[in-house]
Design a protein around this motif. Structure first.
Motif, PDB file in Angstrom:
ATOM      1  N   ARG A  42       0.757  -1.138  -0.046  1.00  0.00           N
ATOM      2  CA  ARG A  42      -0.131   0.008   0.135  1.00  0.00           C
ATOM      3  C   ARG A  42       0.765   1.063   0.048  1.00  0.00           C
ATOM      4  NH1 ARG A  42      -3.946  -0.363   4.885  1.00  0.00           N
ATOM      5  NH2 ARG A  42      -4.399   1.916   3.988  1.00  0.00           N
ATOM      6  N   PHE A  46       1.019   4.120  -2.931  1.00  0.00           N
ATOM      7  CA  PHE A  46       0.734   5.554  -2.931  1.00  0.00           C
ATOM      8  C   PHE A  46       1.932   6.448  -3.174  1.00  0.00           C
ATOM      9  CE2 PHE A  46       0.974   9.234  -0.108  1.00  0.00           C
ATOM     10  CZ  PHE A  46      -0.214   9.802  -0.328  1.00  0.00           C
ATOM     11  N   PRO A  84      -4.323   8.358 -10.119  1.00  0.00           N
ATOM     12  CA  PRO A  84      -5.734   8.202  -9.203  1.00  0.00           C
ATOM     13  C   PRO A  84      -5.810   6.831  -9.088  1.00  0.00           C
ATOM     14  CG  PRO A  84      -6.257   9.805 -10.727  1.00  0.00           C
ATOM     15  CD  PRO A  84      -4.593   9.113 -11.476  1.00  0.00           C
ATOM     16  N   VAL A  88      -5.570   5.442  -5.129  1.00  0.00           N
ATOM     17  CA  VAL A  88      -6.874   5.034  -4.420  1.00  0.00           C
ATOM     18  C   VAL A  88      -6.925   3.534  -4.122  1.00  0.00           C
ATOM     19  CG1 VAL A  88      -9.449   4.516  -4.918  1.00  0.00           C
ATOM     20  CG2 VAL A  88      -8.384   6.716  -5.573  1.00  0.00           C
ATOM     21  N   TYR A  91      -5.769   2.663  -0.805  1.00  0.00           N
ATOM     22  CA  TYR A  91      -6.724   3.168   0.351  1.00  0.00           C
ATOM     23  C   TYR A  91      -6.235   3.796   1.511  1.00  0.00           C
ATOM     24  CZ  TYR A  91      -9.346  -0.777  -1.942  1.00  0.00           C
ATOM     25  OH  TYR A  91      -9.936  -1.535  -2.848  1.00  0.00           O
ATOM     26  N   GLY A  93      -7.271   6.817   2.840  1.00  0.00           N
ATOM     27  CA  GLY A  93      -8.164   7.440   3.668  1.00  0.00           C
ATOM     28  C   GLY A  93      -7.941   7.525   5.100  1.00  0.00           C
ATOM     29  N   PHE A 170      -9.768  10.819  -9.541  1.00  0.00           N
ATOM     30  CA  PHE A 170      -9.936  10.295  -8.118  1.00  0.00           C
ATOM     31  C   PHE A 170     -11.533  10.185  -7.610  1.00  0.00           C
ATOM     32  CE2 PHE A 170      -5.785  12.415  -7.033  1.00  0.00           C
ATOM     33  CZ  PHE A 170      -5.342  11.330  -6.589  1.00  0.00           C
ATOM     34  N   TRP A 173     -12.376   6.470  -9.283  1.00  0.00           N
ATOM     35  CA  TRP A 173     -11.491   5.360  -8.947  1.00  0.00           C
ATOM     36  C   TRP A 173     -11.965   5.236  -7.469  1.00  0.00           C
ATOM     37  CZ3 TRP A 173     -10.812   2.157 -12.335  1.00  0.00           C
ATOM     38  CH2 TRP A 173     -10.196   2.538 -13.694  1.00  0.00           C
ATOM     39  N   SER A 174     -12.274   6.142  -6.584  1.00  0.00           N
ATOM     40  CA  SER A 174     -12.785   5.944  -5.208  1.00  0.00           C
ATOM     41  C   SER A 174     -14.032   5.168  -5.102  1.00  0.00           C
ATOM     42  CB  SER A 174     -12.824   7.281  -4.601  1.00  0.00           C
ATOM     43  OG  SER A 174     -13.738   8.204  -4.984  1.00  0.00           O
ATOM     44  N   ASP A 178     -14.063   1.151  -3.975  1.00  0.00           N
ATOM     45  CA  ASP A 178     -14.482   0.902  -2.768  1.00  0.00           C
ATOM     46  C   ASP A 178     -14.573  -0.482  -2.191  1.00  0.00           C
ATOM     47  OD1 ASP A 178     -15.783   1.378  -0.435  1.00  0.00           O
ATOM     48  OD2 ASP A 178     -17.163   2.926  -1.377  1.00  0.00           O
TER      49      ASP A 178
END
Length: 290
Positions: A42, A46, A84, A88, A91, A93, A170, A173-174, A178
């Motif tokens: 991850r 990113f 993006p 995304v 993950y 967030g 963004f 793809w978000s 999901d």
């Protein structure tokens, strides 16, 4: 060697807004990683995505994007599809949220996320239909020769074009990647798998039209001065293929990632459980009303 490297690092067109936004995201993610356990995969996704964003917008690559059609299509492919998708897919967030100081989260972030302007804006922009349409529209509209000319002649429109591409990427793809069932996710898991196949169809058509065109569709690049000594139609053909093949390939990868999440939800029973709970809730509402 150092001079060549410095030439590439120095921005072609400096932007304080972009630099501040980029550094803020990097600092928040770095702080979040120190507070949460984040896998190497991850983190790699990113930081690779962020590096692509910076390379596309704030290095000398932007010069070539303004002076060659096929380089411009590479830039837009990176901004709208690849970067993006990678960010995304990491993950980020929860990690970004953890990077915000607790006091800011309590006194600023939480009230803002509950305010009606934020709920209205997110409800509209993250609506699956709106996000999907914008994702496709912002690809096609900047391929219209007159729109491309306007963007190349006005730096404000040019920057709006780039921001519209990355933001719509963004948003889309978000929704597609999901990892939650619906609800609370906004898009049905099965539709997340099918959506990239739907959105790639108009891009393939546009790419084919540009690839096989026998006229110079974008003479603005001749006016601005071309960066490479290649034939106009060769550059246009390469640009059309970029819209056609690599973009479709990246969207296929996005669909496969969405399918993986769908299978995970199915194996864990979360889709069936959420559907059963939703039916029970609908059945209970009329009873309570009486």
């Amino acid at each position: 060697m150092f001079a060549i490297l410095l030439k590439w690092i120095v921005p072609w067109e400096f932007s304080w807004v972009f630099l501040a936004s980029f550094l803020a995201a990097c600092v928040l993610y770095w702080r979040g990683c120190s507070r949460l356990r984040v896998s190497v995969g991850r983190r790699l996704a990113f930081w690779s995505g962020m590096a692509i964003v910076y390379l596309s917008l704030h290095t000398y690559l932007d010069f070539y994007a303004e002076h060659e059609f096929f380089m411009h299509r590479i830039q837009q492919l990176l901004l709208h599809h690849l970067a993006p998708l990678m960010i995304v897919a990491s993950y980020p967030g929860a990690v970004l949220r953890a990077g915000i100081p607790l006091r800011w989260r309590v006194h600023a972030l939480r009230p803002a996320s509950r305010s009606w302007p934020w709920r209205l804006t997110s409800g509209v922009l993250l609506n699956p239909a709106v996000a999907t349409v914008l994702f496709v529209v912002f690809i096609l509209i900047w391929l219209v020769p007159s729109m491309q000319t306007m963007a190349m002649l006005d730096w404000r429109i040019y920057r709006f074009m780039n921001w519209s591409m990355i933001i719509s990427g963004f948003m889309y793809w978000s929704l597609v990647l999901d990892h939650r069932p619906r609800p609370p996710g906004r898009m049905i898991p099965g539709l997340r798998v099918l959506s990239p196949g739907i959105t790639m169809a108009p891009q393939i058509l546009a790419g084919a039209i540009i690839t096989f065109s026998r006229t110079d569709l974008y003479p603005i690049f001749e006016i601005c001065g071309r960066a490479f000594n290649i034939n106009v139609f060769t550059g246009q053909l390469i640009g059309g293929i970029i819209i056609w093949v690599p973009a479709a390939t990246i969207e296929t990868i996005g669909g496969l990632l969405a399918m993986r999440q769908w299978l995970r939800l199915s194996r864990s029973g979360r889709i069936r459980r959420e559907s059963r709970d939703a039916r029970m809730l609908r059945a209970a509402v009329p009873a309570n009303g009486h």
